[in-house]
Write an enzyme that holds these catalytic residues in place. Structure first.
Site, PDB file in Angstrom:
ATOM      1  N   GLU A  13       0.819  -1.229   0.000  1.00 44.55           N
ATOM      2  CA  GLU A  13       0.000   0.000   0.000  1.00 44.55           C
ATOM      3  C   GLU A  13       0.851   1.277   0.000  1.00 44.55           C
ATOM      4  O   GLU A  13       0.453   2.302   0.544  1.00 44.55           O
ATOM      5  CB  GLU A  13      -0.936   0.030   1.214  1.00 44.55           C
ATOM      6  CG  GLU A  13      -1.983  -1.059   1.217  1.00 44.55           C
ATOM      7  CD  GLU A  13      -3.210  -0.714   0.397  1.00 44.55           C
ATOM      8  OE1 GLU A  13      -3.894   0.254   0.714  1.00 44.55           O
ATOM      9  OE2 GLU A  13      -3.463  -1.420  -0.599  1.00 44.55           O
ATOM     10  N   LYS A  16       2.733   1.533  -5.279  1.00 46.70           N
ATOM     11  CA  LYS A  16       3.333   0.883  -6.457  1.00 46.70           C
ATOM     12  C   LYS A  16       2.424   1.002  -7.686  1.00 46.70           C
ATOM     13  O   LYS A  16       2.896   1.224  -8.794  1.00 46.70           O
ATOM     14  CB  LYS A  16       3.591  -0.613  -6.191  1.00 46.70           C
ATOM     15  CG  LYS A  16       4.585  -0.888  -5.079  1.00 46.70           C
ATOM     16  CD  LYS A  16       4.851  -2.380  -4.935  1.00 46.70           C
ATOM     17  CE  LYS A  16       3.635  -3.188  -4.586  1.00 46.70           C
ATOM     18  NZ  LYS A  16       3.111  -2.954  -3.226  1.00 46.70           N
ATOM     19  N   LYS A  38       0.859  -7.428 -13.601  1.00 49.81           N
ATOM     20  CA  LYS A  38       0.820  -7.655 -12.145  1.00 49.81           C
ATOM     21  C   LYS A  38       0.583  -9.145 -11.969  1.00 49.81           C
ATOM     22  O   LYS A  38      -0.564  -9.614 -11.961  1.00 49.81           O
ATOM     23  CB  LYS A  38      -0.318  -6.830 -11.540  1.00 49.81           C
ATOM     24  CG  LYS A  38      -0.665  -7.177 -10.110  1.00 49.81           C
ATOM     25  CD  LYS A  38      -0.053  -6.257  -9.094  1.00 49.81           C
ATOM     26  CE  LYS A  38      -0.375  -6.674  -7.673  1.00 49.81           C
ATOM     27  NZ  LYS A  38       0.202  -5.823  -6.657  1.00 49.81           N
ATOM     28  N   GLU A 112       4.526  -5.152 -11.669  1.00 43.16           N
ATOM     29  CA  GLU A 112       4.263  -4.724 -10.286  1.00 43.16           C
ATOM     30  C   GLU A 112       4.266  -5.909  -9.341  1.00 43.16           C
ATOM     31  O   GLU A 112       3.551  -6.894  -9.547  1.00 43.16           O
ATOM     32  CB  GLU A 112       2.916  -3.988 -10.167  1.00 43.16           C
ATOM     33  CG  GLU A 112       2.776  -3.424  -8.745  1.00 43.16           C
ATOM     34  CD  GLU A 112       1.365  -2.984  -8.336  1.00 43.16           C
ATOM     35  OE1 GLU A 112       0.561  -2.597  -9.182  1.00 43.16           O
ATOM     36  OE2 GLU A 112       1.110  -3.049  -7.114  1.00 43.16           O
ATOM     37  N   GLY A 115       3.337  -6.439  -2.480  1.00 42.44           N
ATOM     38  CA  GLY A 115       4.081  -6.058  -1.273  1.00 42.44           C
ATOM     39  C   GLY A 115       5.514  -5.651  -1.607  1.00 42.44           C
ATOM     40  O   GLY A 115       5.768  -5.007  -2.620  1.00 42.44           O
ATOM     41  N   PRO A 205       3.268  13.989  -4.895  1.00 41.17           N
ATOM     42  CA  PRO A 205       2.449  14.476  -3.773  1.00 41.17           C
ATOM     43  C   PRO A 205       1.225  13.604  -3.567  1.00 41.17           C
ATOM     44  O   PRO A 205       0.884  12.784  -4.419  1.00 41.17           O
ATOM     45  CB  PRO A 205       2.020  15.862  -4.263  1.00 41.17           C
ATOM     46  CG  PRO A 205       1.965  15.719  -5.749  1.00 41.17           C
ATOM     47  CD  PRO A 205       3.045  14.737  -6.127  1.00 41.17           C
TER      48      PRO A 205
HETATM   49  N1  LIG Z   1       0.018   9.982  -4.404  1.00 40.05           N
HETATM   50  C1  LIG Z   1      -1.171   9.546  -3.980  1.00 40.05           C
HETATM   51  N2  LIG Z   1      -2.212  10.395  -3.801  1.00 40.05           N
HETATM   52  C2  LIG Z   1      -3.405   9.945  -3.364  1.00 40.05           C
HETATM   53  N3  LIG Z   1      -3.691   8.653  -3.106  1.00 40.05           N
HETATM   54  C3  LIG Z   1      -2.691   7.758  -3.277  1.00 40.05           C
HETATM   55  C4  LIG Z   1      -1.388   8.146  -3.738  1.00 40.05           C
HETATM   56  N4  LIG Z   1      -0.617   7.053  -3.805  1.00 40.05           N
HETATM   57  C5  LIG Z   1      -1.388   6.025  -3.433  1.00 40.05           C
HETATM   58  N5  LIG Z   1      -2.634   6.440  -3.117  1.00 40.05           N
HETATM   59  C6  LIG Z   1      -3.744   5.594  -2.652  1.00 40.05           C
HETATM   60  O1  LIG Z   1      -3.241   4.738  -1.648  1.00 40.05           O
HETATM   61  C7  LIG Z   1      -3.686   3.407  -1.835  1.00 40.05           C
HETATM   62  C8  LIG Z   1      -2.467   2.489  -2.034  1.00 40.05           C
HETATM   63  O2  LIG Z   1      -1.790   2.848  -3.227  1.00 40.05           O
HETATM   64  P1  LIG Z   1      -1.383   1.736  -4.271  1.00 40.05           P
HETATM   65  O3  LIG Z   1      -2.545   0.865  -4.563  1.00 40.05           O
HETATM   66  O4  LIG Z   1      -0.720   2.403  -5.435  1.00 40.05           O
HETATM   67  O5  LIG Z   1      -0.321   0.944  -3.390  1.00 40.05           O
HETATM   68  P2  LIG Z   1       0.399  -0.428  -3.744  1.00 40.05           P
HETATM   69  O6  LIG Z   1       1.776  -0.325  -3.190  1.00 40.05           O
HETATM   70  O7  LIG Z   1       0.251  -0.718  -5.180  1.00 40.05           O
HETATM   71  O8  LIG Z   1      -0.465  -1.470  -2.881  1.00 40.05           O
HETATM   72  P3  LIG Z   1      -0.502  -3.079  -3.057  1.00 40.05           P
HETATM   73  O9  LIG Z   1       0.648  -3.591  -2.262  1.00 40.05           O
HETATM   74  O10 LIG Z   1      -1.850  -3.407  -2.466  1.00 40.05           O
HETATM   75  O11 LIG Z   1      -0.421  -3.407  -4.525  1.00 40.05           O
HETATM   76  C9  LIG Z   1      -4.635   3.431  -3.034  1.00 40.05           C
HETATM   77  O12 LIG Z   1      -5.959   3.510  -2.563  1.00 40.05           O
HETATM   78  C10 LIG Z   1      -4.269   4.700  -3.775  1.00 40.05           C
HETATM   79  O13 LIG Z   1      -5.374   5.264  -4.392  1.00 40.05           O
HETATM   80 MG   LIG Z   2      -0.683  -2.288  -6.148  1.00 43.63          MG
END
Ligand SMILES: Nc1ncnc2c1ncn2[C@@H]1O[C@H](COP(=O)(O)OP(=O)(O)OP(=O)(O)O)[C@@H](O)[C@H]1O
Ligand SMILES: [Mg+2]
Length: 240
Positions: A13, A16, A38, A112, A115, A205
């Site tokens: 989270e 990524k 992915k 991707e 984790g 940001p």
């Molecule tokens: N820069 C940002 N601005 C606003 N929301 C964000 C931003 N980056 C991530 N998020 C939000 O935070 C959450 C986690 O982001 P994301 O899904 O990209 O993480 P991840 O590392 O891919 O997670 P996972 O390990 O589940 O694949 C999502 O709901 C996403 O919309």
């Molecule tokens: Mg993800």
């Protein structure tokens, strides 16, 4: 033959999927034929604010439907446990072959991870097959996504050290949820850069709204195409 790049994070989270999306959009705008993959997805809970990455890539970012995933498991747990619960056999060779196939069709394949690097994917009687093993086996240079706030130095350093221990090349870092007015964020990025001397590809940001358009706009202002080209071609001979 194209190049495949692994996108990992200092944890789950971290952003990524957002980072992979931004890279996809910016590379496509540069005229680079790019594909998102992915391979392993676990856990989608409707009441949480996480989303199925494939859904996001295919419905929001514009990837071809049904083309970005491989193993999908419902429980929101580590892949090794999810595969046991759902009776799914994860075959690293299948993932490797898919990456090879995509490399034959695209200039850049963004893979991707689930984790971070030290995530067990498969449990064997005598140990675990981890994300870092998959990266090694597929020879994937890696981009690391990190947060910028308190704790980021430790998380980034330990992940990069772990990558080095396992001969995984980190091409560069992307900081997510970066607050340009926050003293800790500014100093963390400076400190991490001084300690690791790795390229910092972008500092993203927190966005009020996430959409294909808002990410495209963000990419335009925050990512230097020339710099991205340099980072991605670090030992990769990418023709972009
Ligand atoms: N820069 C940002 N601005 C606003 N929301 C964000 C931003 N980056 C991530 N998020 C939000 O935070 C959450 C986690 O982001 P994301 O899904 O990209 O993480 P991840 O590392 O891919 O997670 P996972 O390990 O589940 O694949 C999502 O709901 C996403 O919309
Ligand atoms: Mg993800």
């Amino acid at each position: 033959m194209g190049k495949a790049i692994f996108i990992t994070g200092t944890g789950t989270e971290i952003g990524k999927t957002i980072v992979t999306s931004i890279l996809f959009l910016v590379l496509k705008e540069m005229g680079v034929k790019t594909k998102i993959f992915k391979p392993i997805q676990t856990g989608v809970l409707e009441e949480s604010d996480s989303f199925a990455d494939q859904y996001w890539y295919e419905e929001v970012i514009g990837e071809e439907k049904g083309s970005t995933g491989m193993y999908y498991m419902e429980p929101a747990v580590s892949p090794h446990l999810a595969s046991e619960i759902t009776n799914t056999t994860i075959l690293p060779n299948e993932i490797k072959n898919k990456i090879l196939e995509l490399k034959n069709q695209y200039d850049v394949v963004l893979v991707e991870g689930a984790g971070g690097l030290a995530v067990p994917l498969i449990e064997h009687s005598n140990g675990f097959y981890m994300t870092k093993d998959l990266i090694q086996e597929c020879e994937l240079p890696t981009i690391l996504v990190s947060l910028a706030g308190l704790g980021a130095i430790h998380h980034t350093l330990t992940t990069v050290n772990y990558a080095e221990m396992h001969d995984i090349k980190i091409l560069g870092l992307i900081f997510n949820h970066f607050d340009q007015y926050n003293m800790i964020h500014i100093d963390n990025v400076r400190t991490i850069h001084k300690m690791l001397n790795l390229p910092i590809i972008a500092k993203l940001p927190t966005m009020d709204s996430l959409s294909k358009d808002s990410l495209t706009q963000l990419a335009k202002t925050l990512i230097s195409k020339q710099e991205l080209k340099n980072v991605l071609s670090g030992g990769l001979e990418i023709e972009v």
